[in-house]
Design a protein around this motif. Structure first.
Motif, PDB file in Angstrom:
ATOM      1  N   GLU A 362       0.835  -1.196   0.000  1.00 41.35           N
ATOM      2  CA  GLU A 362       0.000   0.000   0.000  1.00 41.35           C
ATOM      3  C   GLU A 362       0.869   1.245   0.000  1.00 41.35           C
ATOM      4  O   GLU A 362       1.972   1.254   0.551  1.00 41.35           O
ATOM      5  CB  GLU A 362      -0.941  -0.013   1.208  1.00 41.35           C
ATOM      6  CG  GLU A 362      -1.968  -1.139   1.149  1.00 41.35           C
ATOM      7  CD  GLU A 362      -2.919  -1.103   2.338  1.00 41.35           C
ATOM      8  OE1 GLU A 362      -2.786  -0.180   3.171  1.00 41.35           O
ATOM      9  OE2 GLU A 362      -3.785  -1.984   2.408  1.00 41.35           O
ATOM     10  N   GLU A 363       0.349   2.315  -0.589  1.00 45.54           N
ATOM     11  CA  GLU A 363       1.155   3.511  -0.812  1.00 45.54           C
ATOM     12  C   GLU A 363       1.680   4.117   0.489  1.00 45.54           C
ATOM     13  O   GLU A 363       2.831   4.551   0.558  1.00 45.54           O
ATOM     14  CB  GLU A 363       0.324   4.554  -1.577  1.00 45.54           C
ATOM     15  CG  GLU A 363       1.144   5.693  -2.150  1.00 45.54           C
ATOM     16  CD  GLU A 363       2.178   5.211  -3.161  1.00 45.54           C
ATOM     17  OE1 GLU A 363       3.237   5.870  -3.257  1.00 45.54           O
ATOM     18  OE2 GLU A 363       1.942   4.195  -3.842  1.00 45.54           O
ATOM     19  N   LYS A 364       0.855   4.143   1.530  1.00 46.40           N
ATOM     20  CA  LYS A 364       1.305   4.722   2.802  1.00 46.40           C
ATOM     21  C   LYS A 364       2.472   3.929   3.376  1.00 46.40           C
ATOM     22  O   LYS A 364       3.436   4.499   3.897  1.00 46.40           O
ATOM     23  CB  LYS A 364       0.153   4.771   3.800  1.00 46.40           C
ATOM     24  CG  LYS A 364       0.516   5.460   5.110  1.00 46.40           C
ATOM     25  CD  LYS A 364      -0.688   5.567   6.034  1.00 46.40           C
ATOM     26  CE  LYS A 364      -0.307   6.275   7.335  1.00 46.40           C
ATOM     27  NZ  LYS A 364      -1.479   6.417   8.252  1.00 46.40           N
ATOM     28  N   LEU A 366       4.608   2.086   1.628  1.00 42.44           N
ATOM     29  CA  LEU A 366       5.770   2.320   0.774  1.00 42.44           C
ATOM     30  C   LEU A 366       6.422   3.664   1.080  1.00 42.44           C
ATOM     31  O   LEU A 366       7.652   3.777   1.108  1.00 42.44           O
ATOM     32  CB  LEU A 366       5.363   2.259  -0.696  1.00 42.44           C
ATOM     33  CG  LEU A 366       4.984   0.881  -1.242  1.00 42.44           C
ATOM     34  CD1 LEU A 366       4.472   0.995  -2.672  1.00 42.44           C
ATOM     35  CD2 LEU A 366       6.167  -0.076  -1.184  1.00 42.44           C
ATOM     36  N   GLN A 367       5.608   4.673   1.319  1.00 37.45           N
ATOM     37  CA  GLN A 367       6.153   5.995   1.646  1.00 37.45           C
ATOM     38  C   GLN A 367       6.958   5.956   2.935  1.00 37.45           C
ATOM     39  O   GLN A 367       8.026   6.571   3.038  1.00 37.45           O
ATOM     40  CB  GLN A 367       5.021   7.016   1.748  1.00 37.45           C
ATOM     41  CG  GLN A 367       4.377   7.358   0.423  1.00 37.45           C
ATOM     42  CD  GLN A 367       3.180   8.269   0.575  1.00 37.45           C
ATOM     43  OE1 GLN A 367       2.799   8.671   1.681  1.00 37.45           O
ATOM     44  NE2 GLN A 367       2.549   8.622  -0.531  1.00 37.45           N
ATOM     45  N   ARG A 368       6.456   5.217   3.927  1.00 36.44           N
ATOM     46  CA  ARG A 368       7.198   5.071   5.176  1.00 36.44           C
ATOM     47  C   ARG A 368       8.543   4.380   4.932  1.00 36.44           C
ATOM     48  O   ARG A 368       9.575   4.787   5.449  1.00 36.44           O
ATOM     49  CB  ARG A 368       6.381   4.258   6.187  1.00 36.44           C
ATOM     50  CG  ARG A 368       5.274   5.025   6.872  1.00 36.44           C
ATOM     51  CD  ARG A 368       4.474   4.082   7.755  1.00 36.44           C
ATOM     52  NE  ARG A 368       5.308   3.421   8.756  1.00 36.44           N
ATOM     53  CZ  ARG A 368       5.444   3.847  10.008  1.00 36.44           C
ATOM     54  NH1 ARG A 368       4.821   4.942  10.420  1.00 36.44           N
ATOM     55  NH2 ARG A 368       6.199   3.191  10.869  1.00 36.44           N
ATOM     56  N   VAL A 370      10.305   4.264   2.202  1.00 41.06           N
ATOM     57  CA  VAL A 370      11.209   5.157   1.472  1.00 41.06           C
ATOM     58  C   VAL A 370      11.832   6.169   2.423  1.00 41.06           C
ATOM     59  O   VAL A 370      13.045   6.422   2.384  1.00 41.06           O
ATOM     60  CB  VAL A 370      10.458   5.865   0.327  1.00 41.06           C
ATOM     61  CG1 VAL A 370      11.306   7.000  -0.255  1.00 41.06           C
ATOM     62  CG2 VAL A 370      10.103   4.877  -0.773  1.00 41.06           C
ATOM     63  N   ARG A 371      11.023   6.764   3.294  1.00 45.26           N
ATOM     64  CA  ARG A 371      11.561   7.746   4.242  1.00 45.26           C
ATOM     65  C   ARG A 371      12.584   7.127   5.183  1.00 45.26           C
ATOM     66  O   ARG A 371      13.609   7.739   5.505  1.00 45.26           O
ATOM     67  CB  ARG A 371      10.423   8.398   5.033  1.00 45.26           C
ATOM     68  CG  ARG A 371       9.570   9.359   4.221  1.00 45.26           C
ATOM     69  CD  ARG A 371       8.724  10.219   5.121  1.00 45.26           C
ATOM     70  NE  ARG A 371       7.769   9.426   5.892  1.00 45.26           N
ATOM     71  CZ  ARG A 371       6.527   9.164   5.520  1.00 45.26           C
ATOM     72  NH1 ARG A 371       6.069   9.622   4.358  1.00 45.26           N
ATOM     73  NH2 ARG A 371       5.732   8.443   6.286  1.00 45.26           N
ATOM     74  N   GLN A 372      12.315   5.908   5.632  1.00 43.45           N
ATOM     75  CA  GLN A 372      13.252   5.232   6.535  1.00 43.45           C
ATOM     76  C   GLN A 372      14.581   4.957   5.851  1.00 43.45           C
ATOM     77  O   GLN A 372      15.657   5.182   6.415  1.00 43.45           O
ATOM     78  CB  GLN A 372      12.611   3.939   7.059  1.00 43.45           C
ATOM     79  CG  GLN A 372      11.474   4.185   8.036  1.00 43.45           C
ATOM     80  CD  GLN A 372      10.602   2.956   8.242  1.00 43.45           C
ATOM     81  OE1 GLN A 372      10.623   2.017   7.454  1.00 43.45           O
ATOM     82  NE2 GLN A 372       9.824   2.959   9.312  1.00 43.45           N
ATOM     83  N   ASP A 374      15.708   6.525   3.233  1.00 41.26           N
ATOM     84  CA  ASP A 374      16.321   7.813   2.900  1.00 41.26           C
ATOM     85  C   ASP A 374      17.142   8.343   4.067  1.00 41.26           C
ATOM     86  O   ASP A 374      18.252   8.854   3.882  1.00 41.26           O
ATOM     87  CB  ASP A 374      15.231   8.820   2.523  1.00 41.26           C
ATOM     88  CG  ASP A 374      15.790  10.216   2.282  1.00 41.26           C
ATOM     89  OD1 ASP A 374      16.559  10.376   1.313  1.00 41.26           O
ATOM     90  OD2 ASP A 374      15.477  11.126   3.071  1.00 41.26           O
ATOM     91  N   TYR A 411      14.199   9.768  -5.294  1.00 42.33           N
ATOM     92  CA  TYR A 411      13.667  10.559  -4.187  1.00 42.33           C
ATOM     93  C   TYR A 411      14.839  11.225  -3.478  1.00 42.33           C
ATOM     94  O   TYR A 411      15.754  10.551  -3.007  1.00 42.33           O
ATOM     95  CB  TYR A 411      12.891   9.655  -3.215  1.00 42.33           C
ATOM     96  CG  TYR A 411      12.382  10.348  -1.969  1.00 42.33           C
ATOM     97  CD1 TYR A 411      11.300  11.216  -2.022  1.00 42.33           C
ATOM     98  CD2 TYR A 411      12.999  10.133  -0.735  1.00 42.33           C
ATOM     99  CE1 TYR A 411      10.827  11.845  -0.879  1.00 42.33           C
ATOM    100  CE2 TYR A 411      12.530  10.748   0.412  1.00 42.33           C
ATOM    101  CZ  TYR A 411      11.448  11.608   0.337  1.00 42.33           C
ATOM    102  OH  TYR A 411      10.987  12.240   1.477  1.00 42.33           O
ATOM    103  N   ARG A 412      14.851  12.542  -3.486  1.00 38.96           N
ATOM    104  CA  ARG A 412      15.895  13.334  -2.840  1.00 38.96           C
ATOM    105  C   ARG A 412      17.299  12.908  -3.283  1.00 38.96           C
ATOM    106  O   ARG A 412      18.208  12.762  -2.482  1.00 38.96           O
ATOM    107  CB  ARG A 412      15.762  13.241  -1.312  1.00 38.96           C
ATOM    108  CG  ARG A 412      14.461  13.812  -0.788  1.00 38.96           C
ATOM    109  CD  ARG A 412      14.347  13.712   0.721  1.00 38.96           C
ATOM    110  NE  ARG A 412      15.385  14.481   1.393  1.00 38.96           N
ATOM    111  CZ  ARG A 412      15.471  14.605   2.714  1.00 38.96           C
ATOM    112  NH1 ARG A 412      14.588  13.993   3.496  1.00 38.96           N
ATOM    113  NH2 ARG A 412      16.431  15.321   3.259  1.00 38.96           N
TER     114      ARG A 412
END
Length: 423
Positions: A362-364, A366-368, A370-372, A374, A411-412
């Motif tokens: 789920e997108e939420k 996946l976003q978590r 990616v941030r971790q 990163d 991403y970044r």
């Protein structure tokens, strides 16, 4: 904090289908399955073994689809990132991730990676699929093969930046806020005399810090004119950082038996290393502007002198300096620093790859992930550049989950890949 409701019941019901996890320590791939000794060597596992275990992996993924690991604890991300304190759920999460590590090393998935034309054999050996908690500069330097001379440069450079008074005070407050949230959860779910005492102490600590010296606030343009208070107003000795140190020691004593639940307690105990060094310094606005400024300047001087390369306290300050938060950095797949020749020439290409294993695509979630990743890659990159390394290094984050649509994106400034765990 609100109780963790229907998601726990759902996971408990489905968890009974699986065996217990036998090891509560480092979760190596061979500790999670109850197969024969011959199967401990992943490269000898037959295809039938993966086919047999895939339904278990899918059931675990489905049961845990709203649960993620963050800051050393489980969280339900379907709502407000509620804390999950359930040992059976933790066991299932460990089993899921450990099984996933074995699948990532399977011939089928390794072949898929090879077909994508990656320059390096990503996560091809078991040591690259081990979890890693990044909590000291020493771990980062070991990973990057930073020399002793370069480590000295890294420590001196970082200390001069992250031990500033505002960073020190902000990081300490952030840790205490996190601990207060955890203590509140305990008092809502299983209150005790110690947790209630802990709540009182942490509240006093936070109040203490809010009243401590800050000489550079926006409305302090004329504070340099503030005279030293009269002796009558200074009848009581001004508070020192030693008072905070004593409060932290009390908290550790009250909450020691809850240390497996209270993730931020460990961080606060790590901060004691710095508190011990500045315990004789004043932290009271009543002592006058010049003295306040002098005390604030002494904080980085003392911390820079004493905090070493392996200090967890120093690493917490670095996290706050870089990200404004003290969230821990936990990697499910430690990966490696890969090196290869470029197009047959002598020029070397370097690639740093780390990975996360998620319970859903789920997108939420996946976003978590990616941030971790990163944050983890950002720490490695920061130390690499601070050490004076001139070589360019490619930073890659790899996310693995069942049923994911395989893709890549930037991403970044870092490249991220999403992989499907399905064989």
């Amino acid at each position: 904090m609100r109780a963790y409701g229907h998601c726990i019941r759902k996971i408990r019901n489905s968890a009974s289908c699986f065996g217990a996890y036998p090891n509560g320590g480092v979760f190596r791939a061979y500790t999670v399955t109850n197969h024969s000794s011959d199967e401990l060597y992943e490269d000898t596992l037959p295809c039938e073994w993966y086919e047999k275990k895939l339904p278990i992996l899918k059931k675990l993924s489905c049961a845990l689809k709203d649960v993620d690991v963050g800051d050393g604890r489980l969280e339900d991300i379907s709502g407000d990132d509620l804390i999950v304190n359930d040992d059976r759920i933790k066991q299932k999460m460990h089993k899921f991730k450990s099984l996933a590590r074995i699948f990532i090393g399977s011939p089928s998935i390794q072949q898929k990676l090879k077909e994508k034309c990656f320059k390096f054999p990503l996560f091809g050996i078991q040591s690259e699929r081990e979890p890693l908690v990044v909590d000291t500069l020493t771990k980062v330097s070991n990973f990057l093969n930073i020399s002793a001379q370069q480590r000295k440069l890294v420590r001196c450079t970082i200390c001069s930046q992250v031990t500033q008074y505002r960073i020190w005070k902000g990081a300490l407050e952030e840790v205490m806020d996190g601990l207060k949230e955890e203590i509140d959860w305990l008092n809502d779910h299983r209150p005790s005399k110690d947790t209630k005492l802990g709540h009182q102490v942490i509240s006093s600590c936070l109040k203490f810090l809010s009243q401590s010296a800050i000489s550079y606030e926006a409305d302090n343009s004329t504070t340099w004119m503030r005279p030293v208070p009269a002796k009558t107003a200074m009848a009581n000795a001004p508070p020192k950082w030693e008072d905070v140190l004593e409060m932290v020691s009390d908290l550790k004593r009250y909450l020691e038996h809850e240390k497996t639940t209270l993730y931020y307690l460990g961080k606060l105990v790590s901060m004691k290393e710095g508190l011990v060094q500045i315990r004789d310094l004043f932290m009271d606005k009543r002592i006058g502007y010049r003295e306040i400024r002098h005390q604030e300047i002494l904080v980085p001087k003392k911390l820079t002198k004493t905090l070493g390369h392996s200090s967890r306290c120093l690493f917490i300050l670095l996290l706050y300096y870089l990200y404004g938060r003290v969230h821990g950095i936990e990697i499910d797949l430690c990966g490696a620093l890969y090196e290869a020749n470029s197009d047959g020439t002598k020029e070397k290409e370097l690639c740093l790859s780390v990975g996360r294993i998620l319970t859903s695509a789920e997108e939420k979630m996946l976003q978590r992930g990616v941030r971790q990743l990163d944050r983890a890659l950002g720490i490695f990159e920061f130390v690499w550049k601070t050490a004076g390394r001139k070589e360019e290094i490619e930073l890659q984050g790899h996310i693995w989950c069942l049923g994911a649509q395989e893709r890549s994106f930037t991403y970044r400034g870092k490249t991220f890949f999403v992989h499907d765990l399905t064989l």
